[in-house]
Design a protein around this motif. Structure first.
Motif, PDB file in Angstrom:
ATOM      1  N   ARG A  97      69.594  56.081  33.614  1.00  0.00           N
ATOM      2  CA  ARG A  97      70.924  55.818  33.291  1.00  0.00           C
ATOM      3  C   ARG A  97      71.234  54.581  33.125  1.00  0.00           C
ATOM      4  NH1 ARG A  97      73.415  57.486  39.069  1.00  0.00           N
ATOM      5  NH2 ARG A  97      75.322  56.622  37.947  1.00  0.00           N
ATOM      6  N   ARG A  98      72.515  54.248  32.469  1.00  0.00           N
ATOM      7  CA  ARG A  98      72.638  52.535  31.871  1.00  0.00           C
ATOM      8  C   ARG A  98      73.020  51.835  33.029  1.00  0.00           C
ATOM      9  NH1 ARG A  98      76.905  49.772  30.254  1.00  0.00           N
ATOM     10  NH2 ARG A  98      76.337  47.991  28.673  1.00  0.00           N
ATOM     11  N   ARG A  99      72.405  50.718  32.971  1.00  0.00           N
ATOM     12  CA  ARG A  99      72.943  49.876  34.184  1.00  0.00           C
ATOM     13  C   ARG A  99      74.253  49.350  34.024  1.00  0.00           C
ATOM     14  NH1 ARG A  99      68.837  44.984  34.883  1.00  0.00           N
ATOM     15  NH2 ARG A  99      70.191  44.633  36.847  1.00  0.00           N
ATOM     16  N   VAL A 100      74.993  49.535  35.066  1.00  0.00           N
ATOM     17  CA  VAL A 100      76.429  48.957  35.128  1.00  0.00           C
ATOM     18  C   VAL A 100      76.556  47.805  35.428  1.00  0.00           C
ATOM     19  CG1 VAL A 100      78.622  49.590  36.390  1.00  0.00           C
ATOM     20  CG2 VAL A 100      77.072  51.331  36.034  1.00  0.00           C
ATOM     21  N   GLY A 101      77.376  46.940  34.716  1.00  0.00           N
ATOM     22  CA  GLY A 101      77.724  45.562  35.033  1.00  0.00           C
ATOM     23  C   GLY A 101      77.670  44.661  33.777  1.00  0.00           C
ATOM     24  N   ARG A 102      77.476  43.450  33.925  1.00  0.00           N
ATOM     25  CA  ARG A 102      77.372  42.554  32.795  1.00  0.00           C
ATOM     26  C   ARG A 102      76.028  42.581  31.837  1.00  0.00           C
ATOM     27  NH1 ARG A 102      78.608  36.782  34.837  1.00  0.00           N
ATOM     28  NH2 ARG A 102      80.864  37.704  34.828  1.00  0.00           N
ATOM     29  N   PRO A 103      75.939  42.705  30.738  1.00  0.00           N
ATOM     30  CA  PRO A 103      74.947  42.569  29.993  1.00  0.00           C
ATOM     31  C   PRO A 103      73.990  41.525  30.742  1.00  0.00           C
ATOM     32  CG  PRO A 103      76.755  42.873  28.536  1.00  0.00           C
ATOM     33  CD  PRO A 103      77.089  42.510  29.784  1.00  0.00           C
ATOM     34  N   ALA A 104      72.535  41.744  30.333  1.00  0.00           N
ATOM     35  CA  ALA A 104      71.758  40.616  30.952  1.00  0.00           C
ATOM     36  C   ALA A 104      71.960  39.334  30.086  1.00  0.00           C
ATOM     37  CB  ALA A 104      70.357  41.073  30.850  1.00  0.00           C
ATOM     38  N   ALA A 105      72.292  39.393  28.816  1.00  0.00           N
ATOM     39  CA  ALA A 105      72.474  38.220  28.116  1.00  0.00           C
ATOM     40  C   ALA A 105      73.721  38.303  27.172  1.00  0.00           C
ATOM     41  CB  ALA A 105      71.297  38.066  26.950  1.00  0.00           C
ATOM     42  N   ALA A 106      74.679  37.530  27.535  1.00  0.00           N
ATOM     43  CA  ALA A 106      76.094  37.294  27.068  1.00  0.00           C
ATOM     44  C   ALA A 106      75.842  36.960  25.454  1.00  0.00           C
ATOM     45  CB  ALA A 106      77.025  36.523  27.623  1.00  0.00           C
ATOM     46  N   VAL A 107      76.694  37.623  24.818  1.00  0.00           N
ATOM     47  CA  VAL A 107      76.735  37.436  23.098  1.00  0.00           C
ATOM     48  C   VAL A 107      77.547  36.093  23.095  1.00  0.00           C
ATOM     49  CG1 VAL A 107      76.967  37.997  20.924  1.00  0.00           C
ATOM     50  CG2 VAL A 107      76.077  39.726  22.580  1.00  0.00           C
ATOM     51  N   LEU A 108      77.219  34.920  22.765  1.00  0.00           N
ATOM     52  CA  LEU A 108      77.911  33.926  22.453  1.00  0.00           C
ATOM     53  C   LEU A 108      77.482  33.262  21.180  1.00  0.00           C
ATOM     54  CD1 LEU A 108      77.960  32.144  25.991  1.00  0.00           C
ATOM     55  CD2 LEU A 108      79.944  33.419  24.848  1.00  0.00           C
ATOM     56  N   ASP A 109      78.451  32.369  20.703  1.00  0.00           N
ATOM     57  CA  ASP A 109      78.252  31.727  19.524  1.00  0.00           C
ATOM     58  C   ASP A 109      79.252  30.495  19.517  1.00  0.00           C
ATOM     59  OD1 ASP A 109      80.545  32.710  18.650  1.00  0.00           O
ATOM     60  OD2 ASP A 109      79.461  34.103  17.261  1.00  0.00           O
ATOM     61  N   GLN A 110      79.156  29.642  18.728  1.00  0.00           N
ATOM     62  CA  GLN A 110      80.031  28.515  18.511  1.00  0.00           C
ATOM     63  C   GLN A 110      81.527  28.847  18.171  1.00  0.00           C
ATOM     64  OE1 GLN A 110      78.279  25.250  16.167  1.00  0.00           O
ATOM     65  NE2 GLN A 110      76.865  24.743  17.512  1.00  0.00           N
ATOM     66  N   ASP A 111      81.624  29.519  17.292  1.00  0.00           N
ATOM     67  CA  ASP A 111      82.847  30.266  16.846  1.00  0.00           C
ATOM     68  C   ASP A 111      83.684  30.833  17.894  1.00  0.00           C
ATOM     69  OD1 ASP A 111      82.443  29.264  14.342  1.00  0.00           O
ATOM     70  OD2 ASP A 111      82.139  31.300  13.583  1.00  0.00           O
ATOM     71  N   GLY A 112      82.950  31.656  18.636  1.00  0.00           N
ATOM     72  CA  GLY A 112      83.615  32.328  19.951  1.00  0.00           C
ATOM     73  C   GLY A 112      84.224  31.137  21.061  1.00  0.00           C
ATOM     74  N   ILE A 113      83.084  30.034  21.177  1.00  0.00           N
ATOM     75  CA  ILE A 113      83.311  29.294  22.305  1.00  0.00           C
ATOM     76  C   ILE A 113      84.533  28.483  21.674  1.00  0.00           C
ATOM     77  CG2 ILE A 113      82.616  26.964  23.072  1.00  0.00           C
ATOM     78  CD1 ILE A 113      79.573  28.334  23.160  1.00  0.00           C
ATOM     79  N   THR A 114      84.623  28.104  20.849  1.00  0.00           N
ATOM     80  CA  THR A 114      85.641  27.176  19.932  1.00  0.00           C
ATOM     81  C   THR A 114      86.838  28.005  20.099  1.00  0.00           C
ATOM     82  OG1 THR A 114      84.340  26.171  18.340  1.00  0.00           O
ATOM     83  CG2 THR A 114      86.525  26.001  17.842  1.00  0.00           C
ATOM     84  N   SER A 115      87.019  29.232  19.761  1.00  0.00           N
ATOM     85  CA  SER A 115      88.203  29.940  19.854  1.00  0.00           C
ATOM     86  C   SER A 115      88.706  30.129  21.284  1.00  0.00           C
ATOM     87  CB  SER A 115      87.990  31.541  19.275  1.00  0.00           C
ATOM     88  OG  SER A 115      89.161  32.334  19.322  1.00  0.00           O
ATOM     89  N   ALA A 116      87.880  30.426  22.331  1.00  0.00           N
ATOM     90  CA  ALA A 116      88.276  30.693  23.635  1.00  0.00           C
ATOM     91  C   ALA A 116      88.472  29.051  24.195  1.00  0.00           C
ATOM     92  CB  ALA A 116      86.870  31.010  24.586  1.00  0.00           C
ATOM     93  N   ALA A 117      88.151  28.036  23.690  1.00  0.00           N
ATOM     94  CA  ALA A 117      88.453  26.863  24.207  1.00  0.00           C
ATOM     95  C   ALA A 117      90.034  26.467  23.857  1.00  0.00           C
ATOM     96  CB  ALA A 117      87.682  25.599  23.739  1.00  0.00           C
ATOM     97  N   LEU A 118      90.349  26.944  22.364  1.00  0.00           N
ATOM     98  CA  LEU A 118      91.595  26.679  21.939  1.00  0.00           C
ATOM     99  C   LEU A 118      92.747  27.554  22.827  1.00  0.00           C
ATOM    100  CD1 LEU A 118      91.105  26.649  18.134  1.00  0.00           C
ATOM    101  CD2 LEU A 118      92.112  24.733  19.498  1.00  0.00           C
ATOM    102  N   GLN A 119      92.404  28.725  22.868  1.00  0.00           N
ATOM    103  CA  GLN A 119      93.204  29.618  23.809  1.00  0.00           C
ATOM    104  C   GLN A 119      93.528  29.063  25.299  1.00  0.00           C
ATOM    105  OE1 GLN A 119      91.257  33.626  24.251  1.00  0.00           O
ATOM    106  NE2 GLN A 119      92.488  33.842  26.145  1.00  0.00           N
ATOM    107  N   LEU A 120      92.392  28.719  25.869  1.00  0.00           N
ATOM    108  CA  LEU A 120      92.398  28.122  27.141  1.00  0.00           C
ATOM    109  C   LEU A 120      93.420  26.776  27.207  1.00  0.00           C
ATOM    110  CD1 LEU A 120      91.704  27.951  30.099  1.00  0.00           C
ATOM    111  CD2 LEU A 120      89.567  26.616  29.621  1.00  0.00           C
ATOM    112  N   ILE A 121      93.303  26.037  26.299  1.00  0.00           N
ATOM    113  CA  ILE A 121      94.031  24.638  26.193  1.00  0.00           C
ATOM    114  C   ILE A 121      95.452  24.851  25.854  1.00  0.00           C
ATOM    115  CG2 ILE A 121      94.352  22.302  24.922  1.00  0.00           C
ATOM    116  CD1 ILE A 121      91.297  22.626  24.534  1.00  0.00           C
TER     117      ILE A 121
END
Length: 229
Positions: free
Chosen positions: A19-43
């Motif tokens: 059975r597939r483990r339920v919950g957050r993946p062991a390693a989140a997929v992040l990159d600089q573009d995603g971080i930048t986009s999220a930062a702009l959204q938050l601001i």
């Protein structure tokens, strides 16, 4: 007495898949573009005061520790944001157009980009450009254009700073309310100012913010032009 159940698996029955483990993946997929986009959204949502690394991690739906695997500090995120926004500023005219037209195109583009992100202006205006390749590329293009036009080298950075001060202030003006200069009950005691505001309002074919920006920019260009050799 019933027969004992065999512990041996039935060879005809396929093995059940784990059975597939339920919950957050062991390693989140992040990159600089995603971080930048999220930062702009938050601001945009919470303003700069609401921009923290913890809030950014929540926006990205990751643990703060995962975020710190990609950036070491809030300043690093701001450099990414600065570089992202600056990449939209058009400096292409400095390669082929006359100096005054190039400055004009660059300034209008610069103002329009940051008028959409005014909460960031107080931060980015004083943020060092170290490790910001796209921002440095913009400054290199502008400096090269000034140099080719015969501008004194010792005045180039000061001229850019003067233009940026005007550009950033004008970016705020784009989003100012239409009645910002309404003198209200004080109109009678401020007749010259009130009349000037009324005359400006009559120019319905142009936005007041654009009129003011054009007037100030042309004055700066004319003043700087006098310094060229």
């Amino acid at each position: 007495m019933p027969a004992a159940t065999s512990a041996t698996a039935d060879p005809q029955r396929p093995e059940a898949k784990p059975r597939r483990r339920v919950g957050r993946p062991a390693a989140a997929v992040l990159d600089q573009d995603g971080i930048t986009s999220a930062a702009l959204q938050l601001i945009r949502k919470s303003g700069y005061d609401g921009f923290t690394m913890a809030a950014l991690a929540r926006t990205l739906n990751v643990a703060p520790s995962a975020l710190y695997n990609h950036v070491s500090s809030k300043r690093d995120v701001l450099v990414l944001v600065q570089d992202h926004l600056t990449s939209f500023v058009d400096v292409s005219a400095f390669e082929a157009e006359p100096w005054d037209r190039a400055v004009r195109d660059w300034a209008w583009s610069y103002r329009d980009v940051f008028s959409k992100h005014t909460p960031l202006i107080p931060v980015i205006a004083v943020l060092p450009v170290t490790d910001a390749p796209k921002t440095l590329a913009m400054y290199e293009a502008v400096s090269a254009g000034f140099s080719r036009a015969g501008f004194p080298p010792e005045r180039i950075v000061s001229a850019i700073v003067a233009l940026e001060s005007f550009i950033f202030g004008s970016a705020y003006d784009v989003t100012a309310p239409a009645d910002i200069f309404d003198s209200g009950s004080m109109a009678a005691s401020t007749p010259n100012f009130t009349a000037a505001v009324d005359r400006l309002a009559e120019q319905r074919f142009e936005r007041p913010a654009d009129v003011a920006f054009s007037l100030g920019l042309e004055a700066l260009i004319a003043g700087f032009d006098a310094l060229r050799t």
